[in-house]
Design a protein around this motif. Structure first.
Motif, PDB file in Angstrom:
ATOM      1  N   GLN A  54      13.670 -26.609  21.779  1.00 43.13           N
ATOM      2  CA  GLN A  54      13.452 -25.619  20.725  1.00 43.13           C
ATOM      3  C   GLN A  54      13.782 -26.135  19.333  1.00 43.13           C
ATOM      4  OE1 GLN A  54      11.964 -22.712  21.458  1.00 43.13           O
ATOM      5  NE2 GLN A  54      11.923 -23.446  23.567  1.00 43.13           N
ATOM      6  N   GLU A  55      14.138 -27.418  19.209  1.00 45.26           N
ATOM      7  CA  GLU A  55      14.635 -27.937  17.938  1.00 45.26           C
ATOM      8  C   GLU A  55      14.199 -29.388  17.746  1.00 45.26           C
ATOM      9  OE1 GLU A  55      18.992 -27.821  15.952  1.00 45.26           O
ATOM     10  OE2 GLU A  55      18.914 -28.843  17.887  1.00 45.26           O
ATOM     11  N   VAL A  56      14.051 -29.772  16.482  1.00 48.10           N
ATOM     12  CA  VAL A  56      13.786 -31.169  16.133  1.00 48.10           C
ATOM     13  C   VAL A  56      14.860 -31.601  15.136  1.00 48.10           C
ATOM     14  CG1 VAL A  56      12.182 -32.788  15.050  1.00 48.10           C
ATOM     15  CG2 VAL A  56      11.299 -30.926  16.456  1.00 48.10           C
ATOM     16  N   LEU A  57      15.481 -32.743  15.420  1.00 52.63           N
ATOM     17  CA  LEU A  57      16.423 -33.356  14.480  1.00 52.63           C
ATOM     18  C   LEU A  57      15.713 -34.540  13.845  1.00 52.63           C
ATOM     19  CD1 LEU A  57      19.651 -33.599  16.668  1.00 52.63           C
ATOM     20  CD2 LEU A  57      19.034 -31.782  15.076  1.00 52.63           C
ATOM     21  N   GLN A  58      15.801 -34.643  12.523  1.00 52.25           N
ATOM     22  CA  GLN A  58      15.260 -35.796  11.815  1.00 52.25           C
ATOM     23  C   GLN A  58      16.447 -36.557  11.234  1.00 52.25           C
ATOM     24  OE1 GLN A  58      12.264 -35.029   8.842  1.00 52.25           O
ATOM     25  NE2 GLN A  58      12.647 -36.978   7.843  1.00 52.25           N
ATOM     26  N   ILE A  59      16.621 -37.792  11.673  1.00 54.24           N
ATOM     27  CA  ILE A  59      17.766 -38.612  11.275  1.00 54.24           C
ATOM     28  C   ILE A  59      17.280 -39.735  10.374  1.00 54.24           C
ATOM     29  CG2 ILE A  59      19.673 -40.047  12.093  1.00 54.24           C
ATOM     30  CD1 ILE A  59      19.389 -38.544  14.817  1.00 54.24           C
ATOM     31  N   ASP A  60      17.819 -39.797   9.164  1.00 51.51           N
ATOM     32  CA  ASP A  60      17.479 -40.855   8.214  1.00 51.51           C
ATOM     33  C   ASP A  60      18.081 -42.166   8.725  1.00 51.51           C
ATOM     34  OD1 ASP A  60      16.867 -42.416   6.025  1.00 51.51           O
ATOM     35  OD2 ASP A  60      18.207 -41.367   4.645  1.00 51.51           O
ATOM     36  N   LEU A  61      17.235 -43.157   8.995  1.00 49.84           N
ATOM     37  CA  LEU A  61      17.712 -44.432   9.541  1.00 49.84           C
ATOM     38  C   LEU A  61      18.024 -45.486   8.485  1.00 49.84           C
ATOM     39  CD1 LEU A  61      15.487 -44.852  12.712  1.00 49.84           C
ATOM     40  CD2 LEU A  61      17.890 -44.175  12.580  1.00 49.84           C
ATOM     41  N   HIS A  72      19.125 -50.360  17.199  1.00 48.96           N
ATOM     42  CA  HIS A  72      18.662 -50.120  18.571  1.00 48.96           C
ATOM     43  C   HIS A  72      19.728 -49.359  19.361  1.00 48.96           C
ATOM     44  CE1 HIS A  72      17.461 -51.001  22.725  1.00 48.96           C
ATOM     45  NE2 HIS A  72      16.237 -51.152  22.228  1.00 48.96           N
ATOM     46  N   ARG A  73      20.967 -49.753  19.199  1.00 52.35           N
ATOM     47  CA  ARG A  73      22.072 -49.084  19.916  1.00 52.35           C
ATOM     48  C   ARG A  73      22.247 -47.658  19.407  1.00 52.35           C
ATOM     49  NH1 ARG A  73      28.228 -49.877  20.690  1.00 52.35           N
ATOM     50  NH2 ARG A  73      28.291 -49.810  22.954  1.00 52.35           N
ATOM     51  N   PHE A  74      22.088 -47.455  18.105  1.00 47.38           N
ATOM     52  CA  PHE A  74      22.179 -46.115  17.526  1.00 47.38           C
ATOM     53  C   PHE A  74      21.105 -45.208  18.135  1.00 47.38           C
ATOM     54  CE2 PHE A  74      20.951 -42.936  14.399  1.00 47.38           C
ATOM     55  CZ  PHE A  74      22.172 -42.358  14.084  1.00 47.38           C
ATOM     56  N   LEU A  75      19.872 -45.709  18.236  1.00 40.80           N
ATOM     57  CA  LEU A  75      18.800 -44.917  18.834  1.00 40.80           C
ATOM     58  C   LEU A  75      19.078 -44.642  20.311  1.00 40.80           C
ATOM     59  CD1 LEU A  75      15.810 -46.633  17.053  1.00 40.80           C
ATOM     60  CD2 LEU A  75      16.571 -44.278  16.726  1.00 40.80           C
ATOM     61  N   ALA A  76      19.648 -45.608  20.996  1.00 37.33           N
ATOM     62  CA  ALA A  76      20.022 -45.392  22.397  1.00 37.33           C
ATOM     63  C   ALA A  76      21.083 -44.306  22.507  1.00 37.33           C
ATOM     64  CB  ALA A  76      20.519 -46.700  23.018  1.00 37.33           C
ATOM     65  N   GLU A  82      23.400 -33.874  23.430  1.00 35.65           N
ATOM     66  CA  GLU A  82      23.195 -32.670  24.240  1.00 35.65           C
ATOM     67  C   GLU A  82      22.789 -31.544  23.317  1.00 35.65           C
ATOM     68  OE1 GLU A  82      23.259 -32.699  27.485  1.00 35.65           O
ATOM     69  OE2 GLU A  82      23.972 -34.747  27.627  1.00 35.65           O
ATOM     70  N   PRO A  83      22.067 -30.544  23.763  1.00 32.79           N
ATOM     71  CA  PRO A  83      21.462 -30.403  25.080  1.00 32.79           C
ATOM     72  C   PRO A  83      20.163 -31.175  25.174  1.00 32.79           C
ATOM     73  CG  PRO A  83      20.987 -28.454  23.765  1.00 32.79           C
ATOM     74  CD  PRO A  83      21.834 -29.375  22.916  1.00 32.79           C
ATOM     75  N   ASP A  84      19.537 -31.070  26.293  1.00 36.06           N
ATOM     76  CA  ASP A  84      18.318 -31.771  26.701  1.00 36.06           C
ATOM     77  C   ASP A  84      17.466 -32.365  25.589  1.00 36.06           C
ATOM     78  OD1 ASP A  84      19.011 -30.950  29.264  1.00 36.06           O
ATOM     79  OD2 ASP A  84      17.954 -29.055  28.991  1.00 36.06           O
ATOM     80  N   VAL A  85      17.471 -33.673  25.506  1.00 38.83           N
ATOM     81  CA  VAL A  85      16.578 -34.383  24.593  1.00 38.83           C
ATOM     82  C   VAL A  85      15.315 -34.711  25.383  1.00 38.83           C
ATOM     83  CG1 VAL A  85      16.265 -36.447  23.189  1.00 38.83           C
ATOM     84  CG2 VAL A  85      18.503 -35.341  23.272  1.00 38.83           C
ATOM     85  N   GLU A  86      14.165 -34.252  24.890  1.00 42.22           N
ATOM     86  CA  GLU A  86      12.897 -34.474  25.590  1.00 42.22           C
ATOM     87  C   GLU A  86      12.252 -35.799  25.219  1.00 42.22           C
ATOM     88  OE1 GLU A  86      10.300 -31.176  24.924  1.00 42.22           O
ATOM     89  OE2 GLU A  86      11.499 -29.830  26.161  1.00 42.22           O
ATOM     90  N   ALA A  87      12.441 -36.235  23.975  1.00 40.92           N
ATOM     91  CA  ALA A  87      11.830 -37.478  23.512  1.00 40.92           C
ATOM     92  C   ALA A  87      12.547 -37.929  22.249  1.00 40.92           C
ATOM     93  CB  ALA A  87      10.344 -37.290  23.221  1.00 40.92           C
ATOM     94  N   ILE A  88      12.462 -39.225  21.986  1.00 41.56           N
ATOM     95  CA  ILE A  88      12.965 -39.823  20.745  1.00 41.56           C
ATOM     96  C   ILE A  88      11.784 -40.545  20.109  1.00 41.56           C
ATOM     97  CG2 ILE A  88      14.482 -41.561  19.712  1.00 41.56           C
ATOM     98  CD1 ILE A  88      16.217 -39.477  20.805  1.00 41.56           C
ATOM     99  N   ALA A  89      11.602 -40.341  18.803  1.00 43.36           N
ATOM    100  CA  ALA A  89      10.529 -41.034  18.095  1.00 43.36           C
ATOM    101  C   ALA A  89      11.111 -41.798  16.915  1.00 43.36           C
ATOM    102  CB  ALA A  89       9.478 -40.039  17.607  1.00 43.36           C
ATOM    103  N   LEU A  90      10.610 -42.981  16.700  1.00 48.29           N
ATOM    104  CA  LEU A  90      10.911 -43.783  15.521  1.00 48.29           C
ATOM    105  C   LEU A  90       9.648 -43.739  14.668  1.00 48.29           C
ATOM    106  CD1 LEU A  90      12.558 -45.900  13.894  1.00 48.29           C
ATOM    107  CD2 LEU A  90      11.545 -47.638  15.370  1.00 48.29           C
ATOM    108  N   VAL A  91       9.778 -43.279  13.433  1.00 43.95           N
ATOM    109  CA  VAL A  91       8.619 -43.161  12.550  1.00 43.95           C
ATOM    110  C   VAL A  91       8.969 -43.713  11.173  1.00 43.95           C
ATOM    111  CG1 VAL A  91       7.714 -41.122  13.753  1.00 43.95           C
ATOM    112  CG2 VAL A  91       9.200 -40.817  11.769  1.00 43.95           C
TER     113      VAL A  91
END
Length: 177
Positions: A54-61, A72-76, A82-91
């Motif tokens: 139900q939510e999207v987090l946008q993290i400034d890299l 790479h370790r930060f993205l890992a 938590e809770p349930d992460v469905e996908a991680i995207a790098l853009v």
């Protein structure tokens, strides 16, 4: 060993027209969103998108890349939120090496999405003078098509599980005068 890092995280409700659940449609939507930014003359900074039900987090890299942190370790570690992460995207716009022997990287619009089962989808589009080049379309690849995963991208879910990574997120409380 704990590591402290300051970066900007924006959170908002998940709009399924912009962030669909399916693999290829999600990747294509993200590619369209970042391509539109480039066409508007705004190069998108590297960001991680953490997609929850139900939510999207946008993290400034950018602060992560400029620090001594392992991106790479930060993205890992982001896969373990938590809770349930469905996908991680790098853009965003990143340096892309056109071959393993290339000494220099070229600026490229990159979208890379990974799911918990280690499926991935990728789009790379080279930029020239900070613009999209019509004769250089996006190079689309995915695990489902049998392509090897691009070097340096993905494997975040496996690494997060194997290294038992954790990411503690704290909000700054603004000072009010």
């Amino acid at each position: 060993m704990p590591f402290t890092l300051r970066t900007r995280i924006n959170a908002g409700p998940r709009d399924f027209t912009r962030f669909p659940s399916e693999g290829e449609p999600l990747g294509q939507s993200l590619l369209s969103l970042v391509s539109d930014r480039v066409q508007d003359g705004k190069l998108p900074r590297p960001a991680a998108l953490v997609l929850r039900p139900q939510e999207v987090l946008q993290i400034d890299l950018l602060p992560v890349q400029r620090s001594t942190a392992d991106t790479h370790r930060f993205l890992a570690a982001c896969t373990r939120l938590e809770p349930d992460v469905e996908a991680i995207a790098l853009v965003g716009v990143l340096g892309l090496r056109l071959s393993p022997r290339a000494e220099k990287s070229v600026p490229a619009l990159v979208v890379f999405v990974e799911w918990p089962d280690c499926r991935w989808w990728s789009a790379q589009r080279i930029l020239r003078e900070q613009q999209l080049v019509p004769e250089l379309p996006a190079r689309l690849r995915s695990a489902e098509e049998g392509w090897p995963r691009p070097g340096g991208l993905g494997g975040w879910w496996s690494r997060g599980r194997v290294e038992q990574l954790a990411l503690n997120v704290r909000r700054n409380t603004p000072t009010v005068h």
